[in-house]
Design an enzyme around this catalytic site. Structure first.
Site, PDB file in Angstrom:
ATOM      1  N   GLN A  88       0.839  -1.203   0.000  1.00 51.26           N
ATOM      2  CA  GLN A  88       0.000   0.000   0.000  1.00 51.26           C
ATOM      3  C   GLN A  88       0.876   1.255   0.000  1.00 51.26           C
ATOM      4  OE1 GLN A  88      -1.918   0.588   3.778  1.00 51.26           O
ATOM      5  NE2 GLN A  88      -3.520   1.904   2.942  1.00 51.26           N
ATOM      6  N   GLY A  89       0.847   2.003  -1.079  1.00 51.88           N
ATOM      7  CA  GLY A  89       1.655   3.230  -1.176  1.00 51.88           C
ATOM      8  C   GLY A  89       0.817   4.462  -0.934  1.00 51.88           C
ATOM      9  N   TYR A  90       0.479   4.704   0.313  1.00 52.16           N
ATOM     10  CA  TYR A  90      -0.285   5.907   0.681  1.00 52.16           C
ATOM     11  C   TYR A  90       0.659   6.939   1.333  1.00 52.16           C
ATOM     12  CZ  TYR A  90      -5.119   4.073   0.146  1.00 52.16           C
ATOM     13  OH  TYR A  90      -6.309   3.606  -0.329  1.00 52.16           O
ATOM     14  N   GLU A 103      -9.529  -1.508   5.759  1.00 52.75           N
ATOM     15  CA  GLU A 103      -8.290  -1.778   6.491  1.00 52.75           C
ATOM     16  C   GLU A 103      -8.550  -1.714   7.998  1.00 52.75           C
ATOM     17  OE1 GLU A 103      -5.243   1.143   5.796  1.00 52.75           O
ATOM     18  OE2 GLU A 103      -3.688  -0.063   6.755  1.00 52.75           O
ATOM     19  N   GLU A 157      -5.590   9.322  17.363  1.00 57.67           N
ATOM     20  CA  GLU A 157      -6.139  10.697  17.430  1.00 57.67           C
ATOM     21  C   GLU A 157      -6.996  10.966  16.186  1.00 57.67           C
ATOM     22  OE1 GLU A 157      -3.035   9.851  17.924  1.00 57.67           O
ATOM     23  OE2 GLU A 157      -2.603  10.453  19.984  1.00 57.67           O
ATOM     24  N   SER A 171       4.615  -1.176   4.176  1.00 59.10           N
ATOM     25  CA  SER A 171       4.762  -2.537   4.720  1.00 59.10           C
ATOM     26  C   SER A 171       4.967  -3.524   3.587  1.00 59.10           C
ATOM     27  CB  SER A 171       3.496  -2.944   5.485  1.00 59.10           C
ATOM     28  OG  SER A 171       3.291  -2.089   6.565  1.00 59.10           O
TER      29      SER A 171
HETATM   30  C1  LIG Z   1       4.372  -0.439  11.343  1.00 52.19           C
HETATM   31  C2  LIG Z   1       3.757   0.530  10.382  1.00 52.19           C
HETATM   32  C3  LIG Z   1       3.329   0.068   9.145  1.00 52.19           C
HETATM   33  C4  LIG Z   1       2.796   0.965   8.208  1.00 52.19           C
HETATM   34  N1  LIG Z   1       2.448   0.504   6.962  1.00 52.19           N
HETATM   35  C5  LIG Z   1       2.020   1.380   6.017  1.00 52.19           C
HETATM   36  C6  LIG Z   1       1.754   0.929   4.680  1.00 52.19           C
HETATM   37  O1  LIG Z   1       1.895  -0.253   4.351  1.00 52.19           O
HETATM   38  N2  LIG Z   1       1.377   1.846   3.756  1.00 52.19           N
HETATM   39  C7  LIG Z   1       1.197   3.163   4.059  1.00 52.19           C
HETATM   40  O2  LIG Z   1       0.823   3.924   3.190  1.00 52.19           O
HETATM   41  N3  LIG Z   1       1.454   3.618   5.325  1.00 52.19           N
HETATM   42  C8  LIG Z   1       1.861   2.760   6.291  1.00 52.19           C
HETATM   43  N4  LIG Z   1       2.126   3.203   7.567  1.00 52.19           N
HETATM   44  C9  LIG Z   1       2.034   4.641   7.840  1.00 52.19           C
HETATM   45  C10 LIG Z   1       0.896   5.037   8.752  1.00 52.19           C
HETATM   46  O3  LIG Z   1      -0.332   5.016   8.076  1.00 52.19           O
HETATM   47  C11 LIG Z   1       1.244   6.434   9.296  1.00 52.19           C
HETATM   48  O4  LIG Z   1       2.369   6.267  10.142  1.00 52.19           O
HETATM   49  C12 LIG Z   1       0.113   7.049  10.065  1.00 52.19           C
HETATM   50  O5  LIG Z   1      -0.925   7.413   9.196  1.00 52.19           O
HETATM   51  C13 LIG Z   1       0.577   8.284  10.864  1.00 52.19           C
HETATM   52  O6  LIG Z   1       1.236   9.164  10.041  1.00 52.19           O
HETATM   53  P1  LIG Z   1       2.692   9.736  10.411  1.00 52.19           P
HETATM   54  O7  LIG Z   1       3.577   8.595  10.737  1.00 52.19           O
HETATM   55  O8  LIG Z   1       3.114  10.655   9.318  1.00 52.19           O
HETATM   56  O9  LIG Z   1       2.491  10.550  11.750  1.00 52.19           O
HETATM   57  P2  LIG Z   1       1.902  12.009  11.892  1.00 52.19           P
HETATM   58  O10 LIG Z   1       0.733  12.156  10.988  1.00 52.19           O
HETATM   59  O11 LIG Z   1       2.999  12.985  11.752  1.00 52.19           O
HETATM   60  O12 LIG Z   1       1.376  11.985  13.371  1.00 52.19           O
HETATM   61  C14 LIG Z   1       2.235  12.165  14.485  1.00 52.19           C
HETATM   62  C15 LIG Z   1       1.374  12.265  15.745  1.00 52.19           C
HETATM   63  O13 LIG Z   1       0.516  13.424  15.646  1.00 52.19           O
HETATM   64  C16 LIG Z   1      -0.849  13.046  15.808  1.00 52.19           C
HETATM   65  N5  LIG Z   1      -1.702  13.847  14.921  1.00 52.19           N
HETATM   66  C17 LIG Z   1      -1.530  14.040  13.596  1.00 52.19           C
HETATM   67  N6  LIG Z   1      -2.541  14.796  13.099  1.00 52.19           N
HETATM   68  C18 LIG Z   1      -3.389  15.045  14.136  1.00 52.19           C
HETATM   69  C19 LIG Z   1      -4.629  15.744  14.245  1.00 52.19           C
HETATM   70  N7  LIG Z   1      -5.208  16.319  13.203  1.00 52.19           N
HETATM   71  N8  LIG Z   1      -5.211  15.787  15.465  1.00 52.19           N
HETATM   72  C20 LIG Z   1      -4.630  15.197  16.540  1.00 52.19           C
HETATM   73  N9  LIG Z   1      -3.457  14.524  16.495  1.00 52.19           N
HETATM   74  C21 LIG Z   1      -2.848  14.437  15.318  1.00 52.19           C
HETATM   75  C22 LIG Z   1      -0.902  11.589  15.396  1.00 52.19           C
HETATM   76  O14 LIG Z   1      -1.984  10.915  15.976  1.00 52.19           O
HETATM   77  C23 LIG Z   1       0.422  11.068  15.924  1.00 52.19           C
HETATM   78  O15 LIG Z   1       0.326  10.743  17.286  1.00 52.19           O
HETATM   79  C24 LIG Z   1       2.648   2.345   8.535  1.00 52.19           C
HETATM   80  C25 LIG Z   1       3.049   2.788   9.798  1.00 52.19           C
HETATM   81  C26 LIG Z   1       3.604   1.905  10.710  1.00 52.19           C
HETATM   82  C27 LIG Z   1       4.046   2.435  12.031  1.00 52.19           C
END
Ligand SMILES: Cc1cc2nc3c(=O)[nH]c(=O)nc-3n(C[C@H](O)[C@H](O)[C@H](O)COP(=O)(O)OP(=O)(O)OC[C@H]3O[C@@H](n4cnc5c(N)ncnc54)[C@H](O)[C@@H]3O)c2cc1C
Length: 386
Positions: free
Chosen positions: A119-121, A239, A371, A156
């Site tokens: 998944q490339g999101y 998902e 969140e 992933s």
């Molecule tokens: C093990 C693992 C596997 C993953 N696999 C995939 C995958 O296969 N494909 C893919 O596309 N992505 C994948 N992801 C990515 C995952 O979807 C993102 O990590 C997630 O959406 C959070 O984004 P971020 O890491 O940029 O954190 P951020 O968005 O920067 O968030 C950091 C913190 O700020 C909080 N925050 C952010 N915005 C708000 C808001 N508006 N209000 C309150 N709090 C907020 C968040 O809750 C978090 O605690 C994976 C992540 C992990 C850890």
């Protein structure tokens, strides 16, 4: 949880149990062969290899109670490894938005598990705020293919995948959610570079993926150009239901109770410890409540209604419950670890509990952080007056 099961449901439960026993993994078996045979046997039962697919696409068309029973029974057994990206996440999107030719091209291989998807999101700077994504797809002058450039993050299993379903930006709309296009990209081609990211606990599961001038034929676009956000959102709901893993939590909790009853603690066992017992009981109550929520959601799906934002409740509470159980298991393993360590015995159970605990930290982040789920619930489910 006690739900009203009809004689037909009880018969179905027996049938599932018999199937799982007959096709259980036996030590010494070739795992790949067992996996192929297991899915072939499940398919021969009439769609048991794709339980959530609708009947029109070869699924079993189960009722909510049957889904619930299947989840409960399978959670208590070792099943062949199965990635959610194809069968659970992408397939419903293809069923809803792809052309019949695209469905014919991709769905059979997804069902047969012969092609792996990722998944490339997410991107650097676009996780929770997914609409900030910057990976660009530019249509060639002849209109035959897109040229994709950008970076995907936390992907992933990208290193194991044959294909990626990918969100790309094809234009800047008035709203950032506009101008996003959903493409299917073969992973084994020039211009794709996969860099491993090693997470807590030393695992290689996630990656950074650089895309440089990657050519994607126009036939690999799902739906209309610029409308990928709608499809992407639908996929996230599927998902989230999967990540909740409620039946697995029920099995893990039952195992934990069994262990706590056996583990010596003070003059009794760990279950006699009032603090531990209280926390265990609190998780159990929350899990039961969530099971009812899941049943309501399953009933809606069985009635042909789409998966709604209620999936966020399942994701939020399901992953919190998983983490609470993992923490309690770690505490129990700590006791056992000290005891076994003193006896010079290796502590496999303690190591397992520790690994699950570390891996489990990510469940409240991927698929949308907690969140963000609270925000979705607030906006869509609670609908309180502003
Ligand atoms: C093990 C693992 C596997 C993953 N696999 C995939 C995958 O296969 N494909 C893919 O596309 N992505 C994948 N992801 C990515 C995952 O979807 C993102 O990590 C997630 O959406 C959070 O984004 P971020 O890491 O940029 O954190 P951020 O968005 O920067 O968030 C950091 C913190 O700020 C909080 N925050 C952010 N915005 C708000 C808001 N508006 N209000 C309150 N709090 C907020 C968040 O809750 C978090 O605690 C994976 C992540 C992990 C850890």
């Amino acid at each position: 949880m006690d739900i009203e099961l009809s004689p037909a449901d009880l018969q179905f439960q027996q049938e599932v149990r018999a199937f799982l026993t007959e096709h259980a993994y036996q030590p010494g078996m070739d795992e790949g062969q067992w996996r192929r045979r297991w899915f072939a046997a499940a398919a021969a039962k009439g769609g048991w290899d794709v339980p959530r697919w609708p009947r029109d696409f070869g699924g079993p068309g189960w009722t909510a109670a049957q889904h619930h029973l299947w989840d409960l029974e399978t959670a208590a057994h070792t099943l062949p490894s199965d990635s959610p990206f194809g069968v659970t996440m992408l397939a419903p999107i293809l069923m809803a938005y792809a052309t019949p030719e695209q469905q014919q091209r991709f769905l059979p291989a997804i069902r047969a598990r012969t092609v792996q998807w990722c998944q490339g999101y997410s991107e650097p700077g676009a996780g929770s705020d997914l609409a900030a994504l910057k990976t660009r797809a530019v249509l060639s002058a002849a209109g035959t293919h897109y040229v994709v450039n950008g970076t995907k993050l936390w992907t992933s299993a990208a290193h194991l995948a044959d294909w990626m379903f990918c969100l790309t930006r094809t234009s800047e709309g008035a709203r950032r959610q506009q101008g996003i296009t959903f493409l299917l990209i073969p992973m084994r081609q020039p211009g794709i570079e996969i860099k491993p990211i090693i997470t807590l606990g030393g695992r290689h599961h996630v990656n950074m993926v650089h895309l440089t001038d990657v050519k994607v034929p126009i036939e690999n676009r799902i739906g209309k150009e610029g409308e990928g956000w709608t499809y992407a959102k639908g996929l996230l709901q599927h998902e989230r239901v999967g990540i909740a893993n409620i039946a697995r939590s029920a099995v893990a909790l039952a195992e934990l109770k069994r262990a706590a009853r056996q583990l010596p603690c003070g003059s009794g066992c760990l279950l006699d410890d009032p603090s531990y017992r209280l926390r265990l009981a609190a998780v159990e109550v929350d899990l039961m409540a969530l099971e009812f929520t899941e049943l309501r959601s399953l009933a809606a799906i069985s009635a042909g209604l789409p998966v709604g934002p209620e999936s966020s409740i399942l994701k939020l509470k399901g992953t919190e419950i998983q983490q609470r159980i993992q923490k309690l298991a770690l505490e129990a393993a700590g006791l056992r670890g000290a005891e076994w360590g003193a006896m010079g015995v290796t502590t496999d159970a303690a190591r397992e509990a520790f690994e699950s605990y570390l891996i489990g930290r990510a469940s409240t982040i991927f698929g949308g952080a907690s969140e963000v789920q609270r925000d979705v619930i607030w906006k869509n489910v609670v609908r309180l007056p502003q």
